[in-house]
Design an enzyme around this catalytic site. Structure first.
Site, mmCIF file in Angstrom:
data_model
loop_
_atom_site.group_PDB
_atom_site.id
_atom_site.type_symbol
_atom_site.label_atom_id
_atom_site.label_comp_id
_atom_site.label_asym_id
_atom_site.label_seq_id
_atom_site.Cartn_x
_atom_site.Cartn_y
_atom_site.Cartn_z
ATOM 1 N N HIS A 1 6.390 -72.515 -59.319
ATOM 2 C CA HIS A 1 6.443 -71.384 -58.681
ATOM 3 C C HIS A 1 6.532 -71.656 -56.957
ATOM 4 O O HIS A 1 6.709 -71.077 -55.849
ATOM 5 C CB HIS A 1 5.520 -70.347 -58.719
ATOM 6 N N SER B 1 7.307 -72.231 -66.337
ATOM 7 C CA SER B 1 6.405 -71.827 -67.482
ATOM 8 C C SER B 1 5.245 -72.928 -67.554
ATOM 9 O O SER B 1 5.357 -74.146 -67.714
ATOM 10 C CB SER B 1 7.013 -72.103 -68.884
ATOM 11 N N LEU B 2 4.062 -72.437 -67.081
ATOM 12 C CA LEU B 2 3.133 -73.488 -66.517
ATOM 13 C C LEU B 2 2.664 -74.139 -67.698
ATOM 14 O O LEU B 2 2.586 -73.795 -69.012
ATOM 15 C CB LEU B 2 2.038 -72.480 -65.884
ATOM 16 N N LEU C 1 -7.224 -69.535 -56.399
ATOM 17 C CA LEU C 1 -6.820 -68.351 -56.653
ATOM 18 C C LEU C 1 -5.501 -68.538 -57.312
ATOM 19 O O LEU C 1 -4.669 -69.178 -57.064
ATOM 20 C CB LEU C 1 -6.489 -67.493 -55.259
ATOM 21 N N GLU D 1 2.537 -81.015 -80.986
ATOM 22 C CA GLU D 1 3.659 -80.806 -81.015
ATOM 23 C C GLU D 1 4.396 -80.573 -79.808
ATOM 24 O O GLU D 1 5.385 -80.706 -79.585
ATOM 25 C CB GLU D 1 4.212 -79.690 -82.254
ATOM 26 N N PHE E 1 5.852 -75.963 -87.700
ATOM 27 C CA PHE E 1 5.068 -76.565 -86.583
ATOM 28 C C PHE E 1 5.896 -76.396 -84.988
ATOM 29 O O PHE E 1 5.669 -76.487 -84.361
ATOM 30 C CB PHE E 1 4.105 -77.397 -86.968
ATOM 31 N N HIS F 1 10.280 -79.317 -94.628
ATOM 32 C CA HIS F 1 9.447 -78.370 -95.415
ATOM 33 C C HIS F 1 9.711 -76.919 -94.965
ATOM 34 O O HIS F 1 8.734 -76.139 -94.585
ATOM 35 C CB HIS F 1 7.976 -78.976 -95.229
#
Length: 617
Positions: free
Chosen positions: A71, A119-120, A182, A361, A386, A411
């Site tokens: 950001h 996306s932090l 902050l 993962e 997963f 699986h």
């Protein structure tokens, strides 16, 4: 310590602050205060420690700079202006504007950006993958620098990243944490308690360095020293003030993500010295070439099986991956299930390009992303459940980054049997289909698996192959071709009355159903839709029309977003085709495979019933 010009660096920091204010205020949005707090850190890095040829962003020996706190893009773009790779007009007039390259959060549409962030908690994990490539594959001395925010230290993925950075002795990685106290909504969890952060960093095996993030000399010393620890990643914890340089917003809540109003911006710009055009050439990297280079002439000998052999497709994946090890750029990443996915067979033949990420993962996928940045061909595998539940946001962001990664989930579905619903991926096809530009494959036998795994090595974007746990008969000869976007048809005849469509395990159920239907008699053909995205729409329409417009789709997946949904979407504009879908209904339990498929309503007897209903027999 090398010679360092604090006066010149202070002027650069002021310019970065001014330009961050200018572009965000002109756009009317953007994270100005988050950029201001880190301006001193980036000014020192850019002027003294970053080794980078701005005119050759693909140079193998360049350092890498990743803004995990994406950001703060006004600061990054201001650095690009100082480097001379974007101009005044692009910075001020295109930031956050439609059609511009300077998006709200950086993406690799800019050649100086390795990965998309925003996306932090993802920038540092991706950087670990780049650093792993540098130390263990390229074997080049470039350094990987990551600017993190203190808010994202609440993300577990950050600590997965530090754990694996320590495990793989990534002394070529430095995380710079802008501890400005902050967050988006009030103070962060530990505010300015650098000691608390240090204890956590050290607990994960990294070196923690606490500094005043506005003391240029201290910043320089910390950055310089971080290069000296060859076996440990360094985390610089820099105490900063959010909004630094603009007294009206310094350390004040409520300014996160907000541009300064025009009048306030004008006053701040004047106080910071006004608009300047300082240019930084950067420190030239040393020449060098990666230790590993691609060799397209290397022959690949695929494993093969005889018709009728019962082979799990996960086993075929493992053997094919091992065969692909002859390609020097192919790497394998495992989530501590390589003895189940059979990815461990790659380790047996090529341990130097096999990376064990353990039960992490998110970091496994992020490492694949970072290695792809450096031109490697990563295959990351785990249980399908997963990959989707734990790592999906990393997969989504990988697509935004435009990297090429290959994921294999084994699986999958109710087919796995006694392990129960927590292990059954019943959502993975929907999730992977939804990823931008993805390829989704679901082979039904060993030979088709081998060909599709080989094809994945050359696919662009995010590709996903779904593998079954149990052993099923080989249906195809070893020399059969399986183009991505294709399908295979069985039992086709001129008088067919219904098309049965399956993928993976349900192909075998469809074939059993076709045999049973022949006794009615109802003539059924079977389509193996091994490529789910892209889908063989032309072949599907042809089969449907040749069977009176009657189609039964069977899948070991929930109905939402799965194979049936893909086919219905594909046929939405085609008249006179009736599709009946059979998918897993309800929550499965533990049990034998045959019982579970039957209880889910996707076994041969249910297919027979649906086909007879469509035909009217």
């Amino acid at each position: 310590m090398s010679e360092f010009d604090t006066t010149a660096t202070a002027k650069l920091a002021s310019q970065l602050r001014v330009d961050s204010i200018r572009c965000s205020s002109k756009a009317g949005s953007g994270h100005a205060t988050s950029s201001l707090s880190a301006a001193d850190l980036m000014a020192v890095l850019m002027s003294s420690e970053l080794t980078y040829d701005w005119n050759k962003p693909d140079l193998a020996t360049n350092d890498h700079l990743i803004f995990s706190k994406g950001h703060a893009s006004p600061l990054l773009y201001s650095m690009f202006r100082a480097a001379g790779v974007i101009d005044e007009d692009e910075l001020i007039n295109t930031y956050r504007q439609f059609g511009g390259r300077l998006q709200g959060h950086p993406t690799p549409v800019l050649p100086w950006v390795d990965v998309a962030t925003g996306s932090l908690g993802q920038g540092l994990p991706d950087a670990v993958g780049v650093a792993m490539a540098g130390r263990h594959l390229d074997k080049l001395p470039y350094h990987v620098w990551v600017l993190c925010g203190d808010s994202e230290l609440a993300e577990g993925s950050v600590w997965e990243a530090l754990d694996k950075a320590s495990l793989y002795k990534l002394g070529n990685l430095t995380a710079i944490v802008d501890v400005n106290r902050l967050g988006q909504q009030g103070p962060t969890e530990f505010q300015w308690d650098l000691d608390e952060y240090s204890r956590r960093v050290e607990a994960f095996g990294a070196k923690a360095v606490e500094i005043d993030g506005h003391d240029l000399t201290a910043i320089h010393r910390a950055l310089e020293e971080s290069r000296q620890d060859s076996d440990r990643p360094t985390v610089i914890l820099a105490k900063t003030i959010k909004g630094k340089g603009v007294p009206d917003v310094e350390n004040k809540d409520g300014w996160h993500g907000k541009a300064l109003p025009d009048e306030m911006a004008d006053v701040a710009i004047k106080a910071l010295g006004g608009v300047t055009s300082i240019h930084i050439d950067g420190n030239a990297p040393e020449p060098g070439t990666p230790a590993i280079s691609a060799d397209p002439s290397v022959p690949i000998t695929l494993p093969s099986w005889d018709r009728g052999e019962e082979v799990p497709t996960r086993s075929a994946f493992g053997k094919t991956l091992a065969a692909l090890s002859s390609r020097p750029k192919v790497v394998a990443l495992d989530g501590e299930v390589g003895n189940s996915t059979h990815a461990g067979e790659f380790e047996d033949v090529c341990p130097e390009r096999y990376f064990q990420m353990y039960i992490a993962e998110q970091q496994m996928v992020a490492s694949a992303v970072g290695m792809s940045v450096r031109g490697y061909v990563p295959f990351a595998s785990s249980f399908a459940a997963f990959l989707t539940s734990r790592a999906f946001d990393f997969i989504r962001m990988a697509a935004i980054s435009g990297v090429d990664i290959r994921l294999v989930g084994s699986h999958a579905g109710a087919e796995i049997g006694a392990d129960g619903p927590s292990q059954m991926a019943l959502e993975d096809i929907a999730m992977m289909r939804a990823v931008h530009g993805s390829t989704v494959l679901y082979p039904c036998d060993a030979n088709s698996t081998a060909h599709l795994v080989e094809a994945m090595a050359d696919l662009d974007g995010v590709s996903y192959l779904r593998a079954t746990r149990g052993g099923y008969p080989v249906l195809y000869d070893a020399d059969e071709e399986f183009p991505v976007g294709g399908s295979k048809t069985h039992r086709a005849g001129p008088d067919d009355q219904v098309t049965l469509v399956g993928a993976g395990v349900t192909v075998h159920e469809c074939l059993q159903a076709a045999e049973q239907l022949a006794e009615v008699p109802v003539r059924a053909r079977v389509v193996d839709m091994y490529s789910l995205k892209p889908l063989d729409r032309t072949g599907l329409i042809e089969s449907a029309r040749q069977t009176g417009g009657r189609v039964v789709v069977v899948e070991d997946h929930y109905p939402e977003g799965g194979i049936g949904a893909a086919i219905l979407e594909s046929l939405a504009d085609v008249p006179d085709i009736r599709v009946e879908t059979l998918a897993v209904q309800g929550l499965p339990t533990s049990g034998a495979t045959a019982d579970l498929l039957d209880a889910a309503g996707i076994s041969a007897r249910h297919i027979v019933t649906a086909a007879r209903r469509l035909v009217g027999a």
